[in-house]
Design a protein around this motif. Structure first.
Motif, PDB file in Angstrom:
ATOM      1  N   LEU A  95       0.776  -1.110  -0.152  1.00 41.13           N
ATOM      2  CA  LEU A  95      -0.016   0.082  -0.010  1.00 41.13           C
ATOM      3  C   LEU A  95       0.913   1.155  -0.128  1.00 41.13           C
ATOM      4  O   LEU A  95       1.749   1.140   0.600  1.00 41.13           O
ATOM      5  CB  LEU A  95      -1.114   0.161   1.331  1.00 41.13           C
ATOM      6  CG  LEU A  95      -2.114  -0.850   1.314  1.00 41.13           C
ATOM      7  CD1 LEU A  95      -2.678  -0.878   2.757  1.00 41.13           C
ATOM      8  CD2 LEU A  95      -3.163  -0.690   0.431  1.00 41.13           C
ATOM      9  N   PRO A  96       0.382   2.464  -0.695  1.00 42.08           N
ATOM     10  CA  PRO A  96       0.877   3.625  -0.464  1.00 42.08           C
ATOM     11  C   PRO A  96       0.886   3.995   0.922  1.00 42.08           C
ATOM     12  O   PRO A  96      -0.080   3.989   1.659  1.00 42.08           O
ATOM     13  CB  PRO A  96       0.332   4.715  -1.195  1.00 42.08           C
ATOM     14  CG  PRO A  96      -0.676   3.826  -1.999  1.00 42.08           C
ATOM     15  CD  PRO A  96      -0.825   2.562  -1.421  1.00 42.08           C
ATOM     16  N   VAL A  97       1.887   4.876   1.366  1.00 46.13           N
ATOM     17  CA  VAL A  97       1.723   4.944   2.805  1.00 46.13           C
ATOM     18  C   VAL A  97       1.924   6.575   3.236  1.00 46.13           C
ATOM     19  O   VAL A  97       2.734   7.391   2.288  1.00 46.13           O
ATOM     20  CB  VAL A  97       3.239   4.387   3.499  1.00 46.13           C
ATOM     21  CG1 VAL A  97       3.324   4.780   4.984  1.00 46.13           C
ATOM     22  CG2 VAL A  97       3.313   2.940   3.311  1.00 46.13           C
ATOM     23  N   PRO A  98       1.046   7.055   3.872  1.00 44.32           N
ATOM     24  CA  PRO A  98       1.113   8.525   4.265  1.00 44.32           C
ATOM     25  C   PRO A  98       2.328   8.828   4.808  1.00 44.32           C
ATOM     26  O   PRO A  98       2.647   8.160   6.022  1.00 44.32           O
ATOM     27  CB  PRO A  98      -0.087   8.837   5.273  1.00 44.32           C
ATOM     28  CG  PRO A  98      -0.999   7.609   5.127  1.00 44.32           C
ATOM     29  CD  PRO A  98      -0.091   6.607   4.935  1.00 44.32           C
ATOM     30  N   ARG A  99       3.029   9.889   4.467  1.00 42.39           N
ATOM     31  CA  ARG A  99       4.258  10.402   5.051  1.00 42.39           C
ATOM     32  C   ARG A  99       4.230  10.524   6.270  1.00 42.39           C
ATOM     33  O   ARG A  99       5.380  10.680   7.231  1.00 42.39           O
ATOM     34  CB  ARG A  99       5.085  11.374   4.197  1.00 42.39           C
ATOM     35  CG  ARG A  99       5.591  11.129   3.020  1.00 42.39           C
ATOM     36  CD  ARG A  99       6.930  11.711   2.470  1.00 42.39           C
ATOM     37  NE  ARG A  99       7.670  12.861   3.490  1.00 42.39           N
ATOM     38  CZ  ARG A  99       7.668  14.050   2.925  1.00 42.39           C
ATOM     39  NH1 ARG A  99       7.104  14.334   1.972  1.00 42.39           N
ATOM     40  NH2 ARG A  99       8.413  14.751   3.941  1.00 42.39           N
ATOM     41  N   CYS A 100       3.128  10.786   7.000  1.00 47.83           N
ATOM     42  CA  CYS A 100       3.030  11.366   8.346  1.00 47.83           C
ATOM     43  C   CYS A 100       2.987  10.049   9.384  1.00 47.83           C
ATOM     44  O   CYS A 100       2.728  10.181  10.556  1.00 47.83           O
ATOM     45  CB  CYS A 100       1.793  12.214   8.662  1.00 47.83           C
ATOM     46  SG  CYS A 100       0.228  11.484   8.245  1.00 47.83           S
ATOM     47  N   LYS A 101       2.677   8.682   8.653  1.00 46.83           N
ATOM     48  CA  LYS A 101       2.927   7.696   9.569  1.00 46.83           C
ATOM     49  C   LYS A 101       4.325   7.540   9.884  1.00 46.83           C
ATOM     50  O   LYS A 101       5.258   7.438   9.248  1.00 46.83           O
ATOM     51  CB  LYS A 101       2.582   6.379   8.597  1.00 46.83           C
ATOM     52  CG  LYS A 101       1.065   6.636   8.216  1.00 46.83           C
ATOM     53  CD  LYS A 101       0.010   6.145   9.512  1.00 46.83           C
ATOM     54  CE  LYS A 101      -1.362   5.954   8.942  1.00 46.83           C
ATOM     55  NZ  LYS A 101      -2.332   5.922   9.847  1.00 46.83           N
ATOM     56  N   MET A 102       4.553   6.958  11.362  1.00 45.79           N
ATOM     57  CA  MET A 102       5.821   6.576  11.987  1.00 45.79           C
ATOM     58  C   MET A 102       5.788   5.312  12.451  1.00 45.79           C
ATOM     59  O   MET A 102       4.967   4.727  13.213  1.00 45.79           O
ATOM     60  CB  MET A 102       5.977   7.720  12.861  1.00 45.79           C
ATOM     61  CG  MET A 102       6.116   9.000  12.532  1.00 45.79           C
ATOM     62  SD  MET A 102       7.391   9.491  11.372  1.00 45.79           S
ATOM     63  CE  MET A 102       6.836  11.045  10.653  1.00 45.79           C
ATOM     64  N   LEU A 103       6.926   4.850  12.696  1.00 48.14           N
ATOM     65  CA  LEU A 103       7.161   3.615  13.535  1.00 48.14           C
ATOM     66  C   LEU A 103       7.555   3.633  15.006  1.00 48.14           C
ATOM     67  O   LEU A 103       7.394   2.655  15.613  1.00 48.14           O
ATOM     68  CB  LEU A 103       8.308   2.657  12.885  1.00 48.14           C
ATOM     69  CG  LEU A 103       8.155   2.032  11.311  1.00 48.14           C
ATOM     70  CD1 LEU A 103       9.402   1.361  11.092  1.00 48.14           C
ATOM     71  CD2 LEU A 103       6.942   1.036  11.634  1.00 48.14           C
ATOM     72  N   THR A 104       7.805   4.835  15.068  1.00 48.52           N
ATOM     73  CA  THR A 104       8.175   4.887  16.675  1.00 48.52           C
ATOM     74  C   THR A 104       7.170   6.323  17.274  1.00 48.52           C
ATOM     75  O   THR A 104       6.701   6.915  16.132  1.00 48.52           O
ATOM     76  CB  THR A 104       9.541   5.679  16.830  1.00 48.52           C
ATOM     77  OG1 THR A 104       9.723   6.880  15.864  1.00 48.52           O
ATOM     78  CG2 THR A 104      10.556   4.653  16.227  1.00 48.52           C
ATOM     79  N   PRO A 105       6.828   6.336  18.338  1.00 47.23           N
ATOM     80  CA  PRO A 105       5.942   7.437  18.955  1.00 47.23           C
ATOM     81  C   PRO A 105       6.325   8.599  18.646  1.00 47.23           C
ATOM     82  O   PRO A 105       7.486   8.924  18.661  1.00 47.23           O
ATOM     83  CB  PRO A 105       5.681   7.364  20.509  1.00 47.23           C
ATOM     84  CG  PRO A 105       6.418   5.811  20.504  1.00 47.23           C
ATOM     85  CD  PRO A 105       7.410   5.572  19.417  1.00 47.23           C
ATOM     86  N   THR A 106       5.633   9.629  18.034  1.00 47.95           N
ATOM     87  CA  THR A 106       5.942  11.079  17.890  1.00 47.95           C
ATOM     88  C   THR A 106       5.718  11.971  19.089  1.00 47.95           C
ATOM     89  O   THR A 106       6.127  13.111  18.830  1.00 47.95           O
ATOM     90  CB  THR A 106       4.768  11.639  16.589  1.00 47.95           C
ATOM     91  OG1 THR A 106       3.496  11.327  17.260  1.00 47.95           O
ATOM     92  CG2 THR A 106       5.056  10.769  15.473  1.00 47.95           C
ATOM     93  N   GLU A 107       5.332  11.622  20.199  1.00 49.45           N
ATOM     94  CA  GLU A 107       4.902  12.125  21.321  1.00 49.45           C
ATOM     95  C   GLU A 107       5.136  11.379  22.614  1.00 49.45           C
ATOM     96  O   GLU A 107       5.080  10.397  22.490  1.00 49.45           O
ATOM     97  CB  GLU A 107       3.462  12.831  21.545  1.00 49.45           C
ATOM     98  CG  GLU A 107       3.259  13.852  20.076  1.00 49.45           C
ATOM     99  CD  GLU A 107       1.712  14.040  20.051  1.00 49.45           C
ATOM    100  OE1 GLU A 107       1.391  15.159  19.750  1.00 49.45           O
ATOM    101  OE2 GLU A 107       0.794  13.409  20.732  1.00 49.45           O
ATOM    102  N   ARG A 108       5.203  12.028  23.700  1.00 48.12           N
ATOM    103  CA  ARG A 108       5.540  11.458  24.839  1.00 48.12           C
ATOM    104  C   ARG A 108       4.903  12.266  25.968  1.00 48.12           C
ATOM    105  O   ARG A 108       4.957  13.480  25.867  1.00 48.12           O
ATOM    106  CB  ARG A 108       6.971  10.847  25.103  1.00 48.12           C
ATOM    107  CG  ARG A 108       7.865  11.899  25.799  1.00 48.12           C
ATOM    108  CD  ARG A 108       9.118  11.185  25.881  1.00 48.12           C
ATOM    109  NE  ARG A 108      10.374  12.479  26.000  1.00 48.12           N
ATOM    110  CZ  ARG A 108      10.731  12.900  27.077  1.00 48.12           C
ATOM    111  NH1 ARG A 108      10.327  12.424  28.100  1.00 48.12           N
ATOM    112  NH2 ARG A 108      11.798  13.720  27.059  1.00 48.12           N
ATOM    113  N   VAL A 109       4.122  11.660  26.987  1.00 49.12           N
ATOM    114  CA  VAL A 109       3.759  12.189  28.217  1.00 49.12           C
ATOM    115  C   VAL A 109       4.805  12.581  29.368  1.00 49.12           C
ATOM    116  O   VAL A 109       5.347  11.639  29.568  1.00 49.12           O
ATOM    117  CB  VAL A 109       2.527  11.593  28.779  1.00 49.12           C
ATOM    118  CG1 VAL A 109       1.822  12.310  29.713  1.00 49.12           C
ATOM    119  CG2 VAL A 109       1.412  11.713  27.577  1.00 49.12           C
ATOM    120  N   VAL A 110       4.963  13.496  29.641  1.00 49.71           N
ATOM    121  CA  VAL A 110       5.849  14.013  30.825  1.00 49.71           C
ATOM    122  C   VAL A 110       4.988  14.303  31.792  1.00 49.71           C
ATOM    123  O   VAL A 110       4.372  15.542  31.963  1.00 49.71           O
ATOM    124  CB  VAL A 110       7.037  14.992  30.280  1.00 49.71           C
ATOM    125  CG1 VAL A 110       7.955  15.476  31.444  1.00 49.71           C
ATOM    126  CG2 VAL A 110       7.718  14.425  29.091  1.00 49.71           C
TER     127      VAL A 110
END
Length: 187
Positions: A95-110
């Motif tokens: 499938l074509p993949v949207p460039r905004c998809k990531m394999l790692t989390p894009t955010e973390r809660v602190v």
């Protein structure tokens, strides 16, 4: 002079605290409106409870999607329509993949004594992204493995199929990538 300033500050702080506490009561017009909305919802649910389905066409469609695309080597036939109504096509591995998809989390809660914050994380390439590239898709050509990327929106749409389309608008589509329908044969 300092005593008068202290008294004024103390009175101002007490007044601010008193005003702040009155804003926390449940007598505000917003609270009353929210309560009325909840009461209405509760009444409607009691009068018209949600029905129970014996079969889910949505779950079946999702499972069929999994069966279709959950195979290694499956090809995508991506037809692009431009503003003039002309079609072109790519044939990609998977499938074509949207460039905004990531394999790692894009955010973390602190969490800290000041509260909780959501903090951005760098991507796989060590840089941060705004996440605004969801209209850009990428993939790899079916026969050459060449990287391909395209965008959609503003008078350009794409249509995704798991096999070549024979309808007239698709049958006359121009080859846009290295692979042609003849190169990959029938699925």
């Amino acid at each position: 002079m300092h005593t008068i300033t202290r008294v004024i500050l103390a009175v101002a702080a007490a007044l601010a605290l008193a005003l702040g506490l009155t804003g926390c009561t449940s007598d505000s017009s917003q609270d009353k409106e929210n309560e009325a909305k909840q009461e209405s919802y509760d009444h409607l649910v009691a009068q018209q409870p949600a029905g129970r389905m014996d079969y889910s066409p949505t779950r079946e469609a999702i499972n069929q999607w999994v069966d279709t695309w959950g195979k290694r080597g499956k090809l995508s036939y991506v037809y692009i329509q431009n503003a003039k109504g002309e079609y072109g096509y790519f044939i990609m591995k998977g499938l074509p993949v949207p460039r905004c998809k990531m394999l790692t989390p894009t955010e973390r809660v602190v969490s800290s004594s000041n509260g909780t914050a959501v903090v951005a994380q760098p991507g796989m390439d060590g840089v941060y992204s705004s996440g605004s590239t969801c209209n850009a898709y990428y993939g790899f050509d079916a026969t050459t493995g060449a990287y391909m990327e395209f965008t959609v929106g503003t008078n350009q749409s794409f249509f995704l199929f798991d096999q070549p389309m024979s309808m007239p608008e698709y049958a006359d589509a121009k080859q846009l990538g290295p692979s042609s329908v003849k190169d990959v044969g029938k699925p």
